[in-house]
Design an enzyme around this catalytic site. Structure first.
Site, PDB file in Angstrom:
ATOM      1  N   ARG A 282      13.495   8.782  12.065  1.00  0.00           N
ATOM      2  CA  ARG A 282      14.183   7.933  11.096  1.00  0.00           C
ATOM      3  C   ARG A 282      13.543   7.973   9.717  1.00  0.00           C
ATOM      4  NH1 ARG A 282      13.856   3.700  13.908  1.00  0.00           N
ATOM      5  NH2 ARG A 282      12.362   2.434  12.739  1.00  0.00           N
TER       6      ARG A 282
ATOM      7  N   PRO B 188       0.826  -1.206   0.000  1.00  0.00           N
ATOM      8  CA  PRO B 188       0.000   0.000   0.000  1.00  0.00           C
ATOM      9  C   PRO B 188       0.865   1.263   0.000  1.00  0.00           C
ATOM     10  CG  PRO B 188      -0.773  -1.574   1.643  1.00  0.00           C
ATOM     11  CD  PRO B 188       0.543  -2.079   1.146  1.00  0.00           C
ATOM     12  N   GLU B 189       0.439   2.262  -0.776  1.00  0.00           N
ATOM     13  CA  GLU B 189       1.155   3.521  -0.783  1.00  0.00           C
ATOM     14  C   GLU B 189       0.571   4.427   0.301  1.00  0.00           C
ATOM     15  OE1 GLU B 189       2.613   5.027  -4.378  1.00  0.00           O
ATOM     16  OE2 GLU B 189       2.189   3.228  -5.549  1.00  0.00           O
TER      17      GLU B 189
ATOM     18  N   ASN C  61       5.669   2.721  -5.807  1.00  0.00           N
ATOM     19  CA  ASN C  61       6.137   2.564  -7.181  1.00  0.00           C
ATOM     20  C   ASN C  61       5.260   3.269  -8.213  1.00  0.00           C
ATOM     21  OD1 ASN C  61       8.110   1.489  -8.935  1.00  0.00           O
ATOM     22  ND2 ASN C  61       6.692  -0.119  -9.574  1.00  0.00           N
TER      23      ASN C  61
ATOM     24  N   LYS D 109       4.129   5.022   5.585  1.00  0.00           N
ATOM     25  CA  LYS D 109       3.448   3.738   5.453  1.00  0.00           C
ATOM     26  C   LYS D 109       3.241   3.054   6.802  1.00  0.00           C
ATOM     27  CE  LYS D 109       5.128   3.086   0.736  1.00  0.00           C
ATOM     28  NZ  LYS D 109       5.737   2.171  -0.248  1.00  0.00           N
TER      29      LYS D 109
ATOM     30  N   ARG E 134      12.143  -3.013  -9.409  1.00  0.00           N
ATOM     31  CA  ARG E 134      10.763  -2.595  -9.662  1.00  0.00           C
ATOM     32  C   ARG E 134      10.666  -1.910 -11.020  1.00  0.00           C
ATOM     33  NH1 ARG E 134       8.046  -1.884  -4.799  1.00  0.00           N
ATOM     34  NH2 ARG E 134       6.146  -1.851  -6.077  1.00  0.00           N
TER      35      ARG E 134
END
Length: 260
Positions: free
Chosen positions: A121, A2-3, A162, A52, A248
């Site tokens: 991070r 999932p984006e 992606n 995410k 990818r």
């Protein structure tokens, strides 16, 4: 995987169901049994998305981090009597609402210090109002790596996957193989603010919509893309080529995205 728009949409929906309520937390699968016991019967304070990552904050100062990864799924039901599948890692139950999470890469209770370390991070999230784009610009402008790699590095900018990578670079006329340090300030700003724009649309409609005609059609909820998975460019009618970046597929129009 999932984006970012999907995770933000989930955070918003889960917050409406869980925030301010005492939640029953269980692990039908059993792999999160001890963690569920520490959260069970606690009040959910908030649900937030960072890139995410989903963060569920509870009144006992425990924070559950969920990262769906490639195979994680979220399912919501309107009945607490819906029998859980034995693959459900964690189930949230509140009155007549149920949220099941299966197959997450990460499902872990964090300490307060761990939460801050995680936030520090990961890169700024275009969908968050507290995101600082200057951090993104600084990292990219100093890097020899290609922008196609950098824009997917969650430590630089979080939430972009992606499909958005291909679509953003095409919309900004940037070839994926151009190095980050070769980009000008206006190009960096273009990528950031277009990402913010497209991700907000995605979160609102719960679908990736990057085609301007579909964006203007406010009722369209189905995915609508420009060149990802396409053979020809909608702008110049030229061929759309495929290149591989870290395994990818990335789609690129060499006419509209010259490698200079």
């Amino acid at each position: 995987m999932p984006e970012g728009h999907t995770i933000h949409a989930a955070a918003r929906a889960h917050s409406l169901i869980l925030a301010g309520n005492v939640i029953d937390v269980s692990s039908p699968q059993g792999r999160f049994r001890s963690g569920a016991a520490r959260l069970n019967g606690q009040t959910c304070v908030s649900v937030e998305a960072y890139g995410k990552n989903l963060l569920y904050r509870f009144g006992n100062e425990k924070v559950l981090r969920v990262h769906l990864g490639l195979f994680g799924r979220i399912r919501s039901y309107n009945s607490s009597f819906f029998e859980a599948r034995d693959t459900v890692r964690v189930r949230f139950s509140e009155k007549s609402n149920v949220i099941d999470i299966t197959g997450p890469t990460i499902c872990k209770i964090l300490r307060k210090a761990d939460v801050q370390n995680l936030i520090d991070r990961i890169g700024p999230d275009p969908l968050r109002d507290d995101a600082d784009p200057e951090r993104v610009f600084s990292r990219i402008s100093k890097s020899r790596a290609s922008i196609g790699k950098l824009i997917m590095d969650q430590s630089i900018i979080s939430g972009i996957g992606n499909i958005y990578r291909t679509e953003l670079l095409w919309r900004q006329s940037i070839h994926p193989n151009i190095s980050g340090r070769s980009l000008l300030r206006f190009q960096l700003e273009g990528l950031w603010y277009d990402a913010k724009y497209l991700l907000r649309i995605g979160a609102k409609r719960n679908s990736i919509i990057t085609n301007d005609a579909a964006i203007q059609n406010g009722k369209q909820l189905e995915e609508s893309l420009n060149i990802f998975g396409k053979s020809s460019c909608p702008k110049c009618s030229g061929n759309v080529n495929q290149i591989a970046i870290n395994g990818r597929k990335v789609f690129v129009c060499d006419v509209c995205q010259p490698f200079i």
